[in-house]
Design a protein around this motif. Structure first.
Motif, short mmCIF file in Angstrom:
data_model
loop_
_atom_site.label_atom_id
_atom_site.label_comp_id
_atom_site.label_asym_id
_atom_site.label_seq_id
_atom_site.Cartn_x
_atom_site.Cartn_y
_atom_site.Cartn_z
N UNK A 151 0.85 -1.21 0.00
CA UNK A 151 0.00 0.00 0.00
C UNK A 151 0.87 1.25 0.00
N UNK A 152 1.83 1.34 -0.92
CA UNK A 152 2.80 2.42 -0.85
C UNK A 152 2.14 3.80 -0.84
N UNK A 153 2.39 4.54 0.22
CA UNK A 153 1.88 5.92 0.32
C UNK A 153 0.38 6.04 0.47
N UNK A 154 -0.35 4.94 0.70
CA UNK A 154 -1.82 5.02 0.78
C UNK A 154 -2.22 5.39 2.22
N UNK A 155 -2.33 6.69 2.47
CA UNK A 155 -2.61 7.15 3.84
C UNK A 155 -3.94 6.62 4.38
N UNK A 156 -4.89 6.32 3.47
CA UNK A 156 -6.22 5.91 3.92
C UNK A 156 -6.17 4.67 4.81
N UNK A 157 -5.16 3.82 4.63
CA UNK A 157 -5.12 2.58 5.42
C UNK A 157 -4.93 2.86 6.90
N UNK A 158 -4.36 4.03 7.23
CA UNK A 158 -4.14 4.38 8.64
C UNK A 158 -5.14 5.42 9.13
N UNK A 159 -6.11 5.76 8.26
CA UNK A 159 -7.16 6.68 8.69
C UNK A 159 -8.38 5.89 9.14
N UNK A 160 -9.27 6.51 9.91
CA UNK A 160 -10.44 5.81 10.44
C UNK A 160 -11.18 5.10 9.31
N UNK A 164 -6.26 -0.59 8.89
CA UNK A 164 -4.88 -0.91 9.26
C UNK A 164 -4.53 -2.35 8.93
N UNK A 165 -3.92 -3.05 9.88
CA UNK A 165 -3.47 -4.43 9.66
C UNK A 165 -4.63 -5.34 9.24
N UNK A 193 -1.45 0.24 18.05
CA UNK A 193 -1.76 1.47 17.29
C UNK A 193 -0.54 2.39 17.28
N UNK A 194 0.04 2.68 16.09
CA UNK A 194 1.06 3.74 16.06
C UNK A 194 0.44 5.04 16.58
N UNK A 195 1.23 5.82 17.31
CA UNK A 195 0.64 6.97 18.00
C UNK A 195 0.09 8.02 17.05
N UNK A 196 0.47 7.96 15.76
CA UNK A 196 -0.04 8.94 14.78
C UNK A 196 -1.10 8.34 13.85
N UNK A 197 -1.65 7.15 14.19
CA UNK A 197 -2.60 6.47 13.27
C UNK A 197 -3.93 6.17 13.96
#
Ligand code: NAP
Length: 310
Positions: A151-160, A164-165, A193-197
């Motif tokens: 998911x290179x650079x796909x920020x949506x995977x870490x957004x609500x 994520x995993x 949870x990464x603290x910024x995700x």
């Protein structure tokens, strides 16, 4: 005559899998694409799905390839316009929205197909057949891959709503729910949870099994090196190891003969299934993999880990 289909959301999975599978199939004609950023060569392209639907009444099926959060509005609009709909996995951002879509499809006499591509890997059916009638003593899922690779650079995977995993982990759960002969449910989970995700990068799941088997899953998205997509079942009659995301099967350590590359058939099979579902006027909406994810997000203990950076 091939059925006419339109793709909506032309990103990584549409380009890697959907377009090649459709181009190789005699069941389908890719008649239009909807993309805000990309053009698919050789077919009409639109930036708005509504415009595409108006211009192409002959398009019977719409295949939605965008991330889960925006997908509901597209699916609803396509069903309201009288088209059959195929959903990438996970089928939605929430269970309730997919129930709503299933009801809409049902009321309109249309097909809704919530696809699970990993169930179409070459050895999933054989694994299911081997496990049938055996007593499972342990069932161990290991799903480690690199989010940077897939998911290179796909920020949506870490957004609500991006899961994520569980975006790849739900693939494992789609196989588990297909091949495990017994119904399971989550007992406990730990989520990192990464603290910024907004979504977890790793998860450990522990399931209740009706006959006391130890059913666990270890999922990690911050993995370097080769992907590990493995399910090992220890039973009263031997050990089954499903490797490579269902592309390779070992029984008691012996590789079972079969497909050379066990994953290449996944998307062709999904489109063959969709063709059958439309012809048979049926839907296929199995939400069990997503139920387990939803349970994990409800029940899971949260650890906060270092920030994730691409
Ligand atoms: P992606 O490349 O980030 O996104 C796919 C496309 O969706 C984008 O190119 C964009 O299409 C559209 N899109 C993104 N955000 C949108 C928004 N807010 N509204 C409308 N459209 C939007 O993602 P992907 O990797 O293809 O994944 C898409 C789905 O496929 C996910 O559910 C994922 O789980 C599943 N999947 C991915 C993989 C993989 O290896 N990446 C494998 C199997 C399944 P346009 O620019 O064309 O508008």
């Amino acid at each position: 005559m091939p059925r006419k289909i339109a793709l909506v959301g032309v990103g990584k999975i549409a380009i890697d899998q959907h377009i090649p599978a459709l181009n190789a199939s005699s069941d389908w004609e890719l008649a239009a694409a909807v993309s805000r950023n990309t053009v698919v060569d050789g077919i009409p392209n639109y930036t708005s799905m509504d415009e595409m639907l108006k211009a192409h009444p002959e398009v019977e099926v719409v295949s939605l390839c965008m991330p889960p959060v925006p997908r509901f509005e597209y699916a609803r609009a396509a069903l309201k316009a009288g088209r059959h709909v195929m959903l990438e996995k996970p089928p939605g951002a929430t269970l309730s929205e997919v129930h709503t879509l299933a009801e809409l499809a049902d009321d309109a006499g249309l097909t809704l197909y919530a696809t699970w591509h990993s169930r179409e890997a070459a050895f999933v059916k054989a694994a299911k057949a081997w496990l049938a009638g055996k007593t499972v003593e342990s069932f161990t899922v290991t799903w480690h891959e690199s989010v940077r690779k897939w998911h290179p650079g796909q920020d949506w995977v870490f957004e609500a709503g991006g899961m994520g995993i569980f975006d790849p982990g739900i693939n494992a759960l789609s196989i588990v729910t297909e091949i495990l002969p017994d119904a399971i449910h989550l007992k406990s989970a730990t989520l990192d949870f990464p603290e910024n995700c907004d979504t977890p990068i790793a998860a450990q799941l522990d399931f209740y099994h009706p006959h006391g088997g130890a059913v666990t899953a270890d999922m990690n998205w911050d993995h370097e090196g080769d992907d590990i997509w493995q399910i090992e079942a220890v039973t009263d009659q031997g050990v089954m190891t499903l490797k490579n995301g269902g592309g390779l099967l070992l029984i008691d350590g012996v590789i079972q003969a079969g497909a050379e590359d066990g994953l290449t058939g996944e998307y062709p099979n999904l489109y063959a299934n969709m063709s059958d579902l439309v012809a048979d006027e049926k839907s296929d909406v199995d939400l069990r993999p997503m139920l387990h994810v939803s349970d994990a997000l409800t029940l899971g203990k949260r650890n906060f880990v270092k920030a994730f950076n691409w």
